[in-house]
Write an enzyme that holds these catalytic residues in place. Structure first.
Site, short mmCIF file in Angstrom:
data_model
loop_
_atom_site.label_atom_id
_atom_site.label_comp_id
_atom_site.label_asym_id
_atom_site.label_seq_id
_atom_site.Cartn_x
_atom_site.Cartn_y
_atom_site.Cartn_z
N GLY A 100 0.84 -1.22 0.00
CA GLY A 100 0.00 0.00 0.00
C GLY A 100 0.86 1.25 0.00
N VAL A 103 -0.56 -3.10 9.70
CA VAL A 103 -1.16 -1.79 10.00
C VAL A 103 -2.60 -1.74 9.47
CG1 VAL A 103 -0.95 0.71 9.60
CG2 VAL A 103 1.11 -0.68 9.92
N ASP A 150 -1.78 4.46 18.99
CA ASP A 150 -2.61 4.68 20.19
C ASP A 150 -1.71 4.98 21.40
OD1 ASP A 150 -5.07 3.70 18.75
OD2 ASP A 150 -3.83 1.92 18.64
N HIS A 185 -6.75 -2.88 18.37
CA HIS A 185 -6.69 -1.52 17.79
C HIS A 185 -8.09 -1.18 17.28
CE1 HIS A 185 -5.60 2.02 15.57
NE2 HIS A 185 -6.11 1.49 14.48
P1 NAX Z 1 -5.11 4.49 1.64
O1 NAX Z 1 -6.41 4.04 1.10
O2 NAX Z 1 -4.64 5.89 1.43
O3 NAX Z 1 -3.95 3.53 1.08
C1 NAX Z 1 -4.09 2.16 1.03
C2 NAX Z 1 -3.24 1.67 -0.15
O4 NAX Z 1 -3.22 0.26 -0.11
C3 NAX Z 1 -3.82 2.09 -1.50
O5 NAX Z 1 -2.79 2.74 -2.27
C4 NAX Z 1 -4.24 0.76 -2.13
O6 NAX Z 1 -4.03 0.75 -3.54
C5 NAX Z 1 -3.28 -0.21 -1.43
N1 NAX Z 1 -3.74 -1.60 -1.40
C6 NAX Z 1 -5.01 -2.09 -1.24
N2 NAX Z 1 -5.00 -3.42 -1.30
C7 NAX Z 1 -3.72 -3.80 -1.46
C8 NAX Z 1 -3.08 -5.05 -1.60
N3 NAX Z 1 -3.79 -6.19 -1.60
N4 NAX Z 1 -1.74 -5.09 -1.77
C9 NAX Z 1 -1.04 -3.96 -1.81
N5 NAX Z 1 -1.57 -2.72 -1.71
C10 NAX Z 1 -2.90 -2.66 -1.53
O7 NAX Z 1 -5.16 4.13 3.20
P2 NAX Z 1 -4.21 4.63 4.37
O8 NAX Z 1 -4.74 5.89 4.95
O9 NAX Z 1 -2.80 4.58 3.94
O10 NAX Z 1 -4.50 3.49 5.48
C11 NAX Z 1 -4.12 2.16 5.24
C12 NAX Z 1 -4.66 1.23 6.32
O11 NAX Z 1 -4.14 1.59 7.60
C13 NAX Z 1 -6.18 1.26 6.49
O12 NAX Z 1 -6.65 -0.07 6.63
C14 NAX Z 1 -6.37 2.02 7.78
O13 NAX Z 1 -7.59 1.71 8.41
C15 NAX Z 1 -5.18 1.53 8.56
N6 NAX Z 1 -4.75 2.30 9.75
C16 NAX Z 1 -4.29 1.60 10.82
C17 NAX Z 1 -3.79 2.22 11.93
C18 NAX Z 1 -3.26 1.45 13.09
O14 NAX Z 1 -2.90 2.08 14.09
N7 NAX Z 1 -3.16 0.12 13.07
C19 NAX Z 1 -3.81 3.71 12.07
C20 NAX Z 1 -3.91 4.39 10.75
C21 NAX Z 1 -4.83 3.74 9.75
O15 NAX Z 1 -6.15 4.09 10.05
#
Ligand code: NAX
Length: 325
Positions: A11, A129, A159, A187
């Site tokens: 991602g 993540v 967090d 989380h």
């Molecule tokens: P974005 O939607 O900006 O970016 C996600 C990226 O992942 C996109 O570019 C998409 O093309 C790519 N992607 C999707 N499926 C994929 C796959 N199978 N293989 C490779 N790439 C793939 O999201 P973003 O704001 O960067 O957040 C990413 C993730 O982090 C989300 O699931 C979000 O909920 C999660 N988070 C987790 C956090 C934590 O503390 N654990 C905090 C931050 C965030 O909310």
């Protein structure tokens, strides 16, 4: 010069990935004398955008960045990698049920778990993540039979850092003055930010702030901080999430400071009564590339009920994807 560390970021064209890649490449994750090779993995639709990220990385002329691989092929993305940072996930779309979000993402993380098993270094360390991060880490580990489940973790460091910031504000201290913060559980909204063992310049935090403040203000604020950011920015946390990734991996690889610990979601070994295998956030001490759950902390009735609530949610999530384990 040291041999480069291979780091895969999935991602990488997304918000967090974009904020993270440059920091890894500039040496913040592994130190100023440690070269890295970045393997950036995306889905085919995002490859053009990923190319742009690659160009910008080149344009930074970073001396520690020895190679950049841009790919939508998991076998290439995870090849011999030392650290796999799994950020790419399906976002929750309008009207999507939580159960559907879990099921959709389960497909991604089971497939990535298999690819990591087959292609990554046998000593790989994985940080999940993408949400639901704890359950996705469980799925990835379950699909990597040749690896140990201790090699898979999920991120609750954002967090943890949020909690440090709020307690520092409240007590008019610096975050560096605070130690032994803990995030327990999932989380998610059921996480339990716990200041019961926290020290502020060596004084127990609960001698400086009231239990009522912790329960009525601090805990809900940390639980809802993600929503608060979205409300303010119109976008979810990205820079702070990337920062937490740097911290999580930095401590895992290089150790936690003497006398302190950090929060990491790891496979439970039964500690604090949590069923074995559930990926649960604990206080951990890291040393020489491995971690140990801090033992023997006192948990009062309130704390125990908070841990149980998060455990219940994680068991429900596990039941939804039981066929993939
Ligand atoms: P974005 O939607 O900006 O970016 C996600 C990226 O992942 C996109 O570019 C998409 O093309 C790519 N992607 C999707 N499926 C994929 C796959 N199978 N293989 C490779 N790439 C793939 O999201 P973003 O704001 O960067 O957040 C990413 C993730 O982090 C989300 O699931 C979000 O909920 C999660 N988070 C987790 C956090 C934590 O503390 N654990 C905090 C931050 C965030 O909310």
């Amino acid at each position: 010069m040291k041999a480069p560390i291979k780091v895969t970021i999935t991602g990488a064209a997304g918000h967090i990935g974009y904020a993270l890649a440059f920091r890894v490449a500039s040496g913040e994750m592994f130190g100023p004398d440690q070269p890295v090779i970045l393997r950036l993995l995306e889905i085919p639709q995002a490859l053009s955008s990923l190319n742009g990220v690659g160009m910008e990385l080149e344009d930074c002329a970073l001396p520690l960045l020895h190679d950049i691989v841009l790919t939508d092929d998991q076998a290439i993305g995870f090849r011999e990698t030392d650290y796999a940072i799994l950020i790419g996930a399906k976002p929750r779309s309008k009207g999507m049920e939580r159960k559907d979000l879990i099921t959709e993402n389960a497909k991604i993380f089971s497939s990535q778990g298999r690819a990591i098993n087959d292609h990554a270094s046998g000593d790989v360390r994985v940080l999940v993540v993408g949400n639901p991060a704890n359950t996705n880490a469980l799925i990835a580990a379950a699909n990597a039979p040749d690896l140990d489940r201790t090699q898979f973790t999920a991120m609750t460091r954002l967090d943890h850092n949020r909690a440090l910031g709020q307690l520092a504000n409240k007590t008019n201290n610096l975050v560096a003055d605070i130690s032994r913060m803990t995030i327990w559980g999932n989380h998610s909204m059921t996480q339990y930010p716990d200041i019961g063992n926290c020290l502020v310049k060596g004084t127990p935090a609960l001698e400086l702030v009231s239990r009522d403040w912790a329960i009525d203000h601090f805990i809900p604020r940390i639980q809802r901080r993600g929503a608060e950011i979205i409300e303010a920015r119109g976008l979810s946390s990205a820079a702070s999430a990337a920062d937490a990734v740097v911290d999580h991996v930095h401590n895992w690889a290089l150790g936690t400071p003497e006398g302190d610990w950090v929060s990491m979601s790891v496979a439970s070994d039964g500690s604090y009564g949590i069923p074995e295998g559930v990926v649960f956030s604990y206080p951990v001490i890291c040393k020489d590339g491995s971690y140990e759950i801090v033992q023997g902390l006192d948990l009062d009735e309130f704390s125990q009920s908070r841990l149980k609530a998060s455990e219940k949610e994680l068991l429900e999530e596990r039941a939804i994807i039981a066929d993939l384990l």
